[in-house]
Scaffold this active site. Sequence first.
Site, short mmCIF file in Angstrom:
data_model
loop_
_atom_site.label_atom_id
_atom_site.label_comp_id
_atom_site.label_asym_id
_atom_site.label_seq_id
_atom_site.Cartn_x
_atom_site.Cartn_y
_atom_site.Cartn_z
N LEU A 71 15.84 2.56 0.27
CA LEU A 71 14.59 3.24 -0.08
C LEU A 71 14.70 4.65 0.73
CD1 LEU A 71 11.26 3.58 -0.76
CD2 LEU A 71 10.91 2.42 1.33
N SER A 72 14.34 5.86 0.24
CA SER A 72 14.09 7.20 0.81
C SER A 72 15.23 7.56 1.51
CB SER A 72 12.82 6.78 1.72
OG SER A 72 12.51 8.19 2.34
#
Length: 362
Positions: free
Chosen positions: A174-175
Site C-alpha cells: 500500500l502507498s
Amino acid sequence: MRSRFKLSLSDMLRQHRRWERTLAKAVKVTRKALVSATSVPASVPVPPAARPRSVGKLEEVKAFGSNPGRLRMLKYVPANLPKKSPLVVVLHGCHQTAEAYDRGSGWSVLARERGFAVAYAEQTRSNNQNLCFNWFRPSNVARDRGEVMSIRQMVAKMATAHGIDRKQVFVTGLSAGGAMTAAMLAAYPDVFRAGGIIAGLPFGAARDVHRALAAMKQAPERTPQEWGNLVRAASTVNRDFPAVSIWHGTLDHTVSLSNAEALLEQWLDVHGLERDAYTQSQVDGHIRRVWKTAAGKVAVEFYLIEGLGHGTPLKPRPASRPKADTPGPFMLDAGISSSMHLATAWGLKKPALLSALRQAAE
C-alpha cells in the site's frame, strides 16, 4: 434403478434434507475432533515454547542475510505447511507496522485458510521517520542494493527455511509499500510471478524526497514508452515480466489517481499491450479492467474503487467467520477485499477443502 434425473419434487426434497443432515453431522464431528485435538486440560501447564501462536500473529526473523536496507522481517507460516507452497510478500504503508497491516488486510488469515506463507518487510524509524519505504531513493530500489535487496533476501530465507515454491512468489503493498512493490517487480522480474500495487506510484516516479512529494500530487509527465523503459532498464534478466494488479480509489487525495494512470501506461508498455484492448466488468460494485496476453493470460488489471480514499480496500467478514479485513487507519471498508481478490487471481485457493467436506458427508 430410477434415474436421478427423473426424481419427483418430493423425492428431490427428501434427498436434499438427507444431504443437509449428513453434512451437518460431518461438520459437527469435524469440529469435535478439532477441539479435542487442540484442547489441553486446564490443570496441565503449557510450556511457553509449546503454546500455540494466535492466528495472524507474526513472528520476527532476526537473521535473513546482509540486510543492506536495514529492514525488519516478520513471517506467518501456517502449521504443517507443505513444501512447494506459495509465498506472498507484503509491504505496509507509511505510519504503519507489519502487525497493523496484517490485522487490517487479513493476509495471515488467508494464508491459514488457503495454504501459503506470508513474509512482511517492516520499515524502521532509523531509515524513515514516517515508516515509509524509501521507494524514491535510487540506492534503495536498484537491483541488489538497499531495501529491495533486503526484501529479496527475505524471499530467499523463506525458500530455504520452508521450501517455498520459487515459481509462486508474489508481492503486494500500500502507498509507499505499493511504490516499493512496483520497484520489486521492476528490479526482480525473475523472483516475482505477480504483484498488487495499492494506491502506489510507478517505478521511477521520483529520485528524492522533493520530487516524491510532487509525484504524489501529480504523476510526472512521460510517454508510455518512457515509463516502460524505466522498468526494462532496472534489470538485465531476460524473462517475462510479472503480471500486475493496480488498485486506486477515486477519492484518494494523498496519492493522486494520475499515478494509477501512469502505472497502467508503464506496465501496459512493458507487456506490449494496447491501452484500449481491455475488457471491463463490475466486481463488488467497482470497475475492473483486464488486459490479456495473446495467450489469454491476465497481464495487467486495474480496479477503480469508487468513493475510496487513501488506503487498502477491505470487505470485513461476518462475526461468525475468522476475522479478516479489519478497518483501521488507511485500511478502509470499501465493500471489496483487495487481499481476497489478489489471492484468488494468483491461484492461492484450496479447492480440496470443499471436496473433503463433501467426502466426509457421504
